[in-house]
Structure formats: C-alpha cells, structure tokens
Enzyme design. Structure first.
Site, PDB file in Angstrom:
ATOM      1  N   GLU A   1       8.949  -0.230  -7.802  1.00 35.10           N
ATOM      2  CA  GLU A   1       9.466  -1.506  -7.485  1.00 35.10           C
ATOM      3  C   GLU A   1      10.268  -2.322  -8.221  1.00 35.10           C
ATOM      4  O   GLU A   1      10.989  -3.065  -7.829  1.00 35.10           O
ATOM      5  CB  GLU A   1       8.314  -2.122  -6.836  1.00 35.10           C
ATOM      6  CG  GLU A   1       7.724  -1.494  -5.588  1.00 35.10           C
ATOM      7  CD  GLU A   1       6.522  -0.308  -5.937  1.00 35.10           C
ATOM      8  OE1 GLU A   1       6.520  -0.041  -7.473  1.00 35.10           O
ATOM      9  OE2 GLU A   1       6.390   0.685  -5.265  1.00 35.10           O
TER      10      GLU A   1
ATOM     11  N   TYR B   1       3.686  -5.585  -6.613  1.00 39.73           N
ATOM     12  CA  TYR B   1       3.358  -6.341  -7.984  1.00 39.73           C
ATOM     13  C   TYR B   1       4.206  -5.651  -9.128  1.00 39.73           C
ATOM     14  O   TYR B   1       4.484  -6.379 -10.092  1.00 39.73           O
ATOM     15  CB  TYR B   1       1.875  -6.108  -7.998  1.00 39.73           C
ATOM     16  CG  TYR B   1       1.019  -6.825  -7.053  1.00 39.73           C
ATOM     17  CD1 TYR B   1       1.558  -8.072  -6.475  1.00 39.73           C
ATOM     18  CD2 TYR B   1      -0.321  -6.311  -6.554  1.00 39.73           C
ATOM     19  CE1 TYR B   1       0.815  -8.798  -5.322  1.00 39.73           C
ATOM     20  CE2 TYR B   1      -0.933  -7.267  -5.605  1.00 39.73           C
ATOM     21  CZ  TYR B   1      -0.480  -8.279  -5.009  1.00 39.73           C
ATOM     22  OH  TYR B   1      -0.963  -8.811  -3.929  1.00 39.73           O
TER      23      TYR B   1
ATOM     24  N   HIS C   1      -3.302  -2.381   0.949  1.00 40.82           N
ATOM     25  CA  HIS C   1      -2.137  -2.653   2.102  1.00 40.82           C
ATOM     26  C   HIS C   1      -2.421  -3.722   2.731  1.00 40.82           C
ATOM     27  O   HIS C   1      -1.497  -3.974   3.775  1.00 40.82           O
ATOM     28  CB  HIS C   1      -2.360  -1.312   2.929  1.00 40.82           C
ATOM     29  CG  HIS C   1      -2.042   0.280   2.390  1.00 40.82           C
ATOM     30  ND1 HIS C   1      -2.922   0.611   1.398  1.00 40.82           N
ATOM     31  CD2 HIS C   1      -0.981   0.708   2.508  1.00 40.82           C
ATOM     32  CE1 HIS C   1      -2.234   1.753   1.031  1.00 40.82           C
ATOM     33  NE2 HIS C   1      -1.261   1.930   1.503  1.00 40.82           N
TER      34      HIS C   1
END
Lengths: 328, 362
Positions: free
Chosen positions: A62, A90, A131
């Site tokens: 990410e 994150y 989630h």
C-alpha cells in the site's frame, strides 16, 4: 430525466468510468482492481474498457501504491487508488501523512496532488478482523487532506466525480455495508459538492448528525421517533473535511438539541470534534449537552459481537430521550 | 546468453577508473569519460566542496539551523546530475544540497529548508528536482510514479533517485525497487553508502554482500562504484541512465563513500567512531585524486585550477551574502498554500492570527 435503479457499488463504478472517459489522465490502480474488478467489484470492467495502462493491478504494497500515486500526480496524472480495506491502508500512512497531505503546502502550491484514495470502510458486514475499521479520524486530523464519506447512491456518484476533479488529495471513504443499497437515482442531477452537508430529513425537535454508514441508521431512528411523536432532523455531513460548520450549526440552532452518530470509537474522534465545535458555536442555542452515539473505545469486534458495538436505532433514541426534555 | 547472475549482480569489486593516487585503471566494461567532462567535473567538485564548507560555517554563524554535509561525497553529488539531461528528474534527500545546486537550482532557494523560512523553497518543475525528502526512502516510490507517468506519456525521461545506506533498510526502498521493476519504470536508484546512518554503521543495516546486491531480489541490475572516483561514477551512472532510457527498466547503483564529517553539526561522531577509521578516507578524497590525475595528464594547469577555485569562491560568496540577508517569512503563508480553495476553518484561523498580530503591533 434519466432515472435508473443502482447500487452504491454500481454508482461508484459508473463514476470511475465517466471520469476516465472524460479525462485520459485519470488512472485507477491498486490490489485486484484489474481483471477481478476489485474485491467489491467497484472497478469492474474498467481494465477491459480503458486498457492496462489506465486501470491496473500493482504489487501488494500500500505504501508503494500511494507513493507511486504521488509521483504520477507530480507528473501530470490524476491517480485514483484503492486501499482494499480500511485497515489495509495503514502501511500507506506515512505516505499519506508526510507527502500526500503536505506536498502542496511544503512546495508553496507548486506541486499539487490531485489524488483520490478510495477506501472501503467501516463495519456492519460481518467482516473478520482488520476488515471493518473506521479510520476517518486519522485522516480528518491531518491538515491538507480532504475527507469525504457518501451515504447515498446519488452522493456516491457525485462525490466521487467531484473528488476526482478536485485539485487536492481526497480520502474517499466508501461505507462498505451500503455498497449493495439500491436507490432510484438520476446521475445527471446536480448534487451539492464537497464541503456541503445536507439535511436528509426535516424535524423540529432534535438534530441527528451522521455521516457515511450511520446516515441510514439515523434516518431509521427518525422514522421510529416520528411514530412516537418526536420530529428528528437528520443531517448528513457528506464531507468531514472541509466541515460544513454553517449548515450543521444552522441545523442545531433550529432544534436546540443534537446527537452525533458515528461508528468510530468516540475518544479523540471526528464525533468528539463535532461536539466541541458545535458547542463552541451554538452554546446559547442548546437546550441540552450534545450527546454522542459511537462505537466503544475498543478494537472493532469479531463478527458475532459487532451488533453490540455499532450505533443502533435504540441507542440513538435513548440518547435523544436523554436531551433534557422539559415535558418528560 | 547471459545468466541471471551476470545480468543482475554487481561487479566483484566497486568500479574504479582512477584510484586514490590519481592513477588510471582500465576496466573491461567501463570507459574513462572524455577529458573535458573530467575537467568540468573537477570544477564542479571544487565548487561542491566549497558550498559544503561554507554552509557548515553558516550554521556556526547561526544563519542555517542545521546542515547535513556531503563533504567527501562530492563526487556522488556531482556525478548524479552530470549524467542527466535537462528533462530528466532528480529526487534528492536532505544531504544532497550540492547535487541540487549543481542541477542549477538557486542555492538560497535550496537552503530555505535548512534556514527555516520554508520547507521547500524552489519550484520542483523548474529544474525537475523533487523537494528534498527527509523521511528516508519515501521519495523513491514517488520517483517510480514520475518515471511511470513519463513512460505513459511516451517520454524518454529518466529519474535519478538518491538515497543513503540507512534508507535501504526502510520498507519504501523495497517497495520502490519492486514497483519500478514490475512496471519497468526508468529509474536509476543511486545509493550513497557513506557507512553511517547518523551513528549506526552499515553492519547494523544489512549483512548483504553489498547494497548493490539487493537488486537481484527484485530483478533489478545492480552495480557498484568507488564513490570517491568521479570518473568511475560517471561511467557507471551514465551507463545506468542510458539503459533506463533505452527501456531496460530500473537500475541500482551503489557508491562506496564515507561521511567524513558528523551527521550534522548537532551530532558528535566521536561517540561512535574513532579517528583511525576516518583518516584513511581523507586520503581517498575525490578532489585530490582527480586533481592528481588531471595534472599528471597535463589537463589541469594552475590557471584552470585557479579558475575553478575562484568560481567556487564566488558560489560561496553568493551563499554567504544571500544567507546573511535577514528574511521575515510572512505568517500568512502558514495558511496560504494548504488547499487550492481555503476552507472556512483555515480562513478563520488565518484571520485569528492576523488579528492577533495587528493587536500586537498596536
């Protein structure tokens, strides 16, 4: 008038499609957004229509996704990236906080980053650990970010289009429990833009302030309250940053009572900020302290326990009952 | 047919074309740059050194808040920009002031970060130099994005992304190399391995045979060079840039150099290393050896040296004069650049500060 019945997921897909048709610098990328069309199918068919250069899968990282978006935006592109789930975003936090949010300011406006970070967010879908986080407060706390959370199908379309056209970075929070909510909508109809809250239901007795996944819950609570003789106004924030002080304060002043409804833990949160700023501005119009109905200050619960955590119609009505009604 | 190892692994020893005594060495793969390139490079090294030392002095005089010097690493600083075209990009870190200035960026604008009047004082688009990155390795993924955008637009620009040995331990170093490789982005990742991340030596960052070896894990060709040999660096970096430009994907280059001074003026290097370790590196100085080689070849006479030194002195003068000027940054700038359209909250806060300042003045 072109009314169509769409789910929020379909409206988001249409928004991406229309944005990519309108502007060839719009790119969509992330994890599983290509052939699969995203785990929630928000990017369904985009690679087929626009090709691998416009909608593509990336390595599973990410920070790399958001960092690459920064570079692409620096060099003339309008990247839209998907963080597969809220809590999966994150690893990108440093890129978001240190670069996405600060670039415009640190370069005195020379480098602008028209990036949209789409995040399926919040709970209510029986998702397992990691989630279902409500991560909006981290982003709303970071100067330089615009934070948007649609609650209706029409808004999902409009706000995503506006976010992609926006000159600065936008954190776009998609309430995943509303992905499958269907509405009859006219996508050509102009909706209010980023930064504007709207009153979803009029009511003179008290104001419910909600955003994203809690808007339908607040609407339901208002519906139940009406049957019991109490008229609740519902404000849908739509945009957390910029915050529509004017509309929210006008609403609260009109009723003198307010309850803020949010899924996120209440401590040091967007909901606490709302209470603080509305109290600062509307103290003399308030008949009672503003109450909050939020998630507990705990990590998001396992699926079999989430119903105890999430704001419910009953909790909202109890909070409303607690607003020092003189005649009760 | 070359094997994977041949394609991806760096040379057995760092590439060196001119040794510390100024003696030239042949290399099977790399050719010595042209004489005029080396003479020009020499002048840039002298200027870079002078800028480093002048900036250090300006810290002591209170004109800069702090200065992470590249003293001793000037060959890396200068080579990184000498191999680039005007339309290529440079992604520097906080230690790469000399590199930024040698790219043509205004020295005073370069130093606003360290003077403290603004974070990034130059227009990154003017000379295609990204803002200096302080969070380690975070800029490397941006470099990949810029390079990928260029490729999508059909441009053949290359991105030179700088980082240090400490930065290679960060996750973004890994993600950047991996992304660049997967997307075949034209990025040259250039690690200046100066042996230290503030106080922590390389041995605590990695046990890899070299930092250039890390490329193999990503399918990125790695190479290493003597970081104090401008000739070797120009040859290695030049080839890496050419390969990236030709569509061969990202390249990784490690320069072996040494941070002869402390991390910054706020650091005390005697707490973690001794003089005996530093001394031999002074002998490997990049300027000394190029001076020796060029003088021996008759390419650098007293006049040329004098010219290089006076150009360097002039650059130092400009720095001194520019930084001696008092600046008073506008408090309104705190709010001015945050958003394209100011939010009502920021407007309110800007008005609050303005009002407070007006009352103070009254």
């Amino acid at each position: 008038m072109t009314h169509v019945k769409l789910t929020m997921a379909q409206a988001l897909n249409q928004a991406l499609r229309d944005a990519m048709r309108a502007d060839e610098t719009v790119l969509m990328f992330g994890e599983d957004v290509g052939a699969l069309g995203g785990v929630f199918r928000i990017t369904d068919g985009l690679t087929a229509e626009f090709g691998e250069d416009r909608c593509f899968d990336t390595p599973l990282a990410e920070s790399g996704i958001v960092g690459m978006a920064v570079g692409l935006a620096m060099n003339g592109m309008r990247p839209v990236v998907e963080m597969q789930f809220d809590a999966f975003g994150y690893p990108a936090f440093e890129q978001v906080v240190s670069h996405v949010a600060k670039m415009r300011n640190r370069t005195r406006g020379k480098v602008r980053l028209p990036i949209v970070i789409r995040t399926p967010y919040a709970g209510g879908i029986g998702g397992v650990e990691h989630h279902c986080d409500s991560s909006e407060s981290y982003y709303a706390h970071t100067p330089g970010l615009t934070v948007v959370a649609p609650a209706t199908v029409a808004d999902a379309y409009t706000l995503l289009r506006r976010a992609i056209e926006f000159p600065d970075p936008v954190i776009f929070l998609e309430p995943k429990k509303l992905y499958w909510a269907k509405e009859e909508v006219d996508l050509t109809e102009d909706q209010p833009g980023i930064g504007q809250a709207v009153v979803r239901r009029e009511g003179a007795d008290a104001t419910l302030i909600a955003y994203g996944p809690t808007v339908p819950v607040a609407m339901e609570a208002a519906h139940v309250a009406a049957a019991e003789g109490r008229q609740l106004q519902v404000v849908d924030l739509r945009s957390l940053v910029p915050f529509d002080d004017e509309a929210v304060c006008a609403a609260v002043r009109s009723t003198g009572r307010a309850v803020v409804v949010a899924e996120a833990s209440g401590f040091a949160s967007v909901s606490s900020e709302i209470v603080a700023r509305v109290t600062e501005r509307c103290f003399h119009s308030l008949a009672a302290p503003i109450r909050r109905v939020t998630g507990f200050d705990i990590p998001y619960p396992p699926p079999m326990l989430e119903r105890y955590h999430l704001p419910s119609v009953d909790r909202i009505l109890d909070a409303v009952d607690d607003l020092q009604w003189e005649d009760s | 047919m070359t094997t994977v190892e041949e394609r991806l692994l760096p040379s057995a020893e760092p590439v060196q074309l001119i040794d510390q005594n100024g003696v030239r060495h042949e290399h099977p793969q790399y050719r010595l740059p042209a004489d005029e390139v080396l003479v020009d490079g020499y002048a840039q090294l002298v200027k870079g050194r002078r800028i480093n030392d002048q900036a250090g002095a300006l810290v002591r005089q209170g004109r800069l808040a702090v200065y992470p010097s590249s003293h001793g690493q000037e060959a890396c600083q200068v080579a990184a920009t000498m191999v680039l075209r005007e339309d290529d990009w440079l992604f520097p870190t906080y230690r790469d002031t000399v590199s930024i200035i040698s790219r043509g960026v205004d020295p005073i604008e370069t130093l606003t970060l360290l003077r403290g009047d603004w974070h990034s004082g130059y227009d990154p688009y003017e000379h295609k130099v990204a803002p200096q990155a302080t969070p380690l390795a975070t800029q490397l993924v941006h470099a990949v994005g810029v390079a990928h955008a260029a490729r999508l637009k059909g441009e053949d620009t290359v991105v030179m992304a700088l980082c240090g040995d400490g930065g290679t331990s960060e996750g973004d170093f890994h993600e950047a190399l991996n992304f660049a490789a997967v997307f075949k982005a034209p990025v040259v990742f250039f690690i200046q391995n100066n042996e230290y991340a503030i106080s922590v030596p390389l041995a605590r960052q990695t046990v890899a045979p070299s930092l250039a070896h890390k490329g193999i894990g990503y399918g990125v060709p790695g190479e290493r060079a003597d970081g104090n040999d401008l000739a070797g660096l120009l040859a290695v970096l030049g080839q890496a840039v050419a390969k990236a430009r030709a569509g061969e994907g990202p390249q990784l280059v490690e320069a072996h150099t040494y941070r002869v001074q402390a991390h910054t003026n706020a650091d005390d290097a005697t707490r973690y290393r001794n003089e005996a370790e530093v001394t031999p590196w002074l002998e490997r100085d990049p300027i000394k050896r190029l001076d020796a080689y060029l003088s021996e070849q008759g390419l650098l006479d007293d006049n040329a040296k004098q010219a290089a030194e006076s150009a360097a002195e002039q650059a130092a003068d400009e720095l001194r004069v520019g930084l001696m000027e008092d600046v008073s940054p506008d408090p309104a700038d705190l709010f001015r650049y945050l958003h394209t359209t100011q939010t009502s909250q920021i407007k309110e806060q800007a008005a609050f500060l303005q009002d407070e300042l007006a009352r103070e003045e009254a």
